[in-house]
Design an enzyme around this catalytic site. Structure first.
Site, mmCIF file in Angstrom:
data_model
loop_
_atom_site.group_PDB
_atom_site.id
_atom_site.type_symbol
_atom_site.label_atom_id
_atom_site.label_comp_id
_atom_site.label_asym_id
_atom_site.label_seq_id
_atom_site.Cartn_x
_atom_site.Cartn_y
_atom_site.Cartn_z
ATOM 1 N N LEU A 96 65.922 18.417 152.357
ATOM 2 C CA LEU A 96 64.501 18.240 152.066
ATOM 3 C C LEU A 96 64.292 18.759 150.642
ATOM 4 O O LEU A 96 64.891 19.775 150.256
ATOM 5 C CB LEU A 96 63.637 19.035 153.049
ATOM 6 C CG LEU A 96 63.579 18.505 154.489
ATOM 7 C CD1 LEU A 96 62.756 19.442 155.369
ATOM 8 C CD2 LEU A 96 63.002 17.091 154.554
ATOM 9 N N ASP A 97 63.439 18.094 149.888
ATOM 10 C CA ASP A 97 63.143 18.547 148.511
ATOM 11 C C ASP A 97 62.557 19.951 148.528
ATOM 12 O O ASP A 97 61.967 20.369 149.528
ATOM 13 C CB ASP A 97 62.053 17.670 147.866
ATOM 14 C CG ASP A 97 62.443 16.234 147.738
ATOM 15 O OD1 ASP A 97 63.643 15.951 147.696
ATOM 16 O OD2 ASP A 97 61.517 15.404 147.672
ATOM 17 N N LEU A 98 62.624 20.572 147.380
ATOM 18 C CA LEU A 98 62.054 21.918 147.219
ATOM 19 C C LEU A 98 60.612 21.980 147.735
ATOM 20 O O LEU A 98 60.224 22.913 148.430
ATOM 21 C CB LEU A 98 62.100 22.276 145.715
ATOM 22 C CG LEU A 98 61.547 23.612 145.286
ATOM 23 C CD1 LEU A 98 62.404 24.746 145.829
ATOM 24 C CD2 LEU A 98 61.462 23.707 143.759
ATOM 25 N N ARG A 184 58.573 10.142 148.351
ATOM 26 C CA ARG A 184 57.828 10.366 147.102
ATOM 27 C C ARG A 184 57.946 9.151 146.182
ATOM 28 O O ARG A 184 56.961 8.705 145.592
ATOM 29 C CB ARG A 184 58.369 11.609 146.371
ATOM 30 C CG ARG A 184 58.041 12.899 147.106
ATOM 31 C CD ARG A 184 58.667 14.110 146.428
ATOM 32 N NE ARG A 184 58.687 15.233 147.346
ATOM 33 C CZ ARG A 184 57.646 16.050 147.556
ATOM 34 N NH1 ARG A 184 56.543 15.900 146.863
ATOM 35 N NH2 ARG A 184 57.726 17.018 148.440
#
Ligand code: URA
Length: 241
Positions: A96-98, A184
């Protein structure tokens, strides 16, 4: 094999092997790319036999602001800071992204991890999204039908509007791929941006009532619902790391 035994990451295993702490059939092996037969070879670490640990599977509610990596050169918080009490080295099943929060699976069963991440298996991942503006039905339809990203078209997705506030659309999207920053980038392809992204389910497994920053083991039935049992086509040989 060292990472499979839950002793540490592959990078750590490489350095231990290089330092001469590992022997195979009584011979010190300093080549991390050496292959071993897990059933027949006798592997010792600091003189003690290496035994494969029982597989473990857990879910973490990853908070925003934590990296899905083991070590960060900039010393930012990582998901491993939240897993200190696990006691066995586990790998994340995808990333998962930051700035993304939500359901992250972790396991020491690397074959399981690879299967869940493999786009061929079409494992569905469900996200809640807050966009930075109101999105039209037409725009949600484009997310649903698939749109062109710089690494190719996206597969059809399930998209549901949840609610519109005065300025923002909140919607749910389920995708069966796991490309880098995919949700995103899909929203950016509409000329909007994502303000908040939370993964709420992977396949049949939802985040449920888990608190942010906490983890728990999967129930055996939960693990089984995610995919076939391990050992189906388990290879006896593996890299020493
Ligand atoms: N899609 C993204 O854009 N980010 C994530 O972390 C997961 C899916």
């Amino acid at each position: 094999m060292i990472s499979k035994a839950g002793l540490g990451s592959r990078t750590e295993a490489r350095s231990w092997i290089g330092a001469g702490r590992v022997s195979v059939n009584r011979r010190v092996i300093q080549d991390p790319d050496h292959w071993v037969d897990m059933e027949r070879d006798k592997v010792l670490f600091d003189g003690k036999p290496l035994v494969k640990k029982e597989p473990i599977y857990l879910m973490l509610y990853k908070p925003k602001g934590y990296l899905t990596t083991y070590k960060d050169p900039e010393n930012r918080p990582t998901v491993y800071d939240l897993l200190r009490d696990v006691g066995t080295f586990v790998v994340p099943v995808g990333r998962l992204d930051l700035d993304t929060s939500g359901l992250l699976l972790l396991t020491n069963d690397t074959q399981f991890a690879e299967r869940i991440m493999n786009p061929e298996f079409h494992v569905a991942k469900r996200y809640l999204v807050k966009a930075n503006r109101l999105l039209t039905d037409d725009e949600l339809g484009r997310l649903r039908d698939g749109l062109e990203l710089d690494d190719g078209p996206t597969r059809p997705a399930t998209v549901k509007r949840i609610r519109d506030s005065e300025k923002y659309t909140h919607f749910e999207i389920t995708i069966t791929e796991g490309r880098n920053r995919q949700v995103r980038r899909m929203v950016e392809a509409l000329g909007a941006t994502v303000l908040k992204l939370v993964r709420v389910a992977i396949g049949p497994l939802g985040i449920g009532g888990l608190e942010v920053g906490k983890w728990r083991y999967l129930e055996p039935a939960e693990r089984d619902r995610l995919g076939p049992q391990r050992n189906l086509a388990r290879k006896a040989s593996t890299r020493l790391t």
